[in-house]
Motif scaffolding. Structure first.
Motif, PDB file in Angstrom:
ATOM      1  N   GLY A   4       0.817  -1.204   0.000  1.00 23.35           N
ATOM      2  CA  GLY A   4       0.000   0.000   0.000  1.00 23.35           C
ATOM      3  C   GLY A   4       0.850   1.254   0.000  1.00 23.35           C
ATOM      4  O   GLY A   4       2.073   1.206  -0.102  1.00 23.35           O
ATOM      5  N   PRO A  16      -4.160   3.151   2.358  1.00 20.70           N
ATOM      6  CA  PRO A  16      -4.907   2.119   1.641  1.00 20.70           C
ATOM      7  C   PRO A  16      -3.961   0.999   1.207  1.00 20.70           C
ATOM      8  O   PRO A  16      -2.765   1.238   0.986  1.00 20.70           O
ATOM      9  CB  PRO A  16      -5.480   2.857   0.442  1.00 20.70           C
ATOM     10  CG  PRO A  16      -4.531   3.976   0.198  1.00 20.70           C
ATOM     11  CD  PRO A  16      -3.972   4.345   1.544  1.00 20.70           C
ATOM     12  N   LEU A  53      -8.100  -0.206   4.402  1.00 24.46           N
ATOM     13  CA  LEU A  53      -7.672   1.167   4.677  1.00 24.46           C
ATOM     14  C   LEU A  53      -7.412   1.293   6.171  1.00 24.46           C
ATOM     15  O   LEU A  53      -8.252   0.907   6.992  1.00 24.46           O
ATOM     16  CB  LEU A  53      -8.752   2.166   4.255  1.00 24.46           C
ATOM     17  CG  LEU A  53      -8.492   3.620   4.613  1.00 24.46           C
ATOM     18  CD1 LEU A  53      -7.375   4.187   3.747  1.00 24.46           C
ATOM     19  CD2 LEU A  53      -9.754   4.446   4.454  1.00 24.46           C
TER      20      LEU A  53
END
Length: 82
Positions: A4, A16, A53
């Motif tokens: 991420g 994220p 997330l």
């Protein structure tokens, strides 16, 4: 395995991520219980994509609140009953 990015702000950071995962499951509970329930044997293979997330909130005095929201998208599920 996940990867991420981080977007860092003064008091809030967002991270994220996406990835790929694999799970192998084997259960062998054959036989019967004292109540008469009959068991079974099964084998399963799953390939999935975790998507999530993490948000980090700076609360001050070196305290951080970091809730994570994640879901899995199953791309392949194989099951072989025995």
């Amino acid at each position: 395995m996940v990867a991420g990015l981080d977007w860092v702000g003064r008091s809030v950071s967002l991270s994220p991520y996406v990835g790929v995962g694999y799970r192998y499951l084997y259960n062998d509970v054959r036989g019967s219980t004292s109540t008469g329930a009959i068991g079974y044997r099964r084998e399963s293979n799953y390939i999935y994509e975790p998507i999530g997330l993490t948000a980090r909130f700076l609360l001050g005095d070196r305290w951080v609140l970091a809730p994570t929201l994640e879901g899995e998208v199953f791309t392949r599920a194989g099951r072989r009953p025995n």
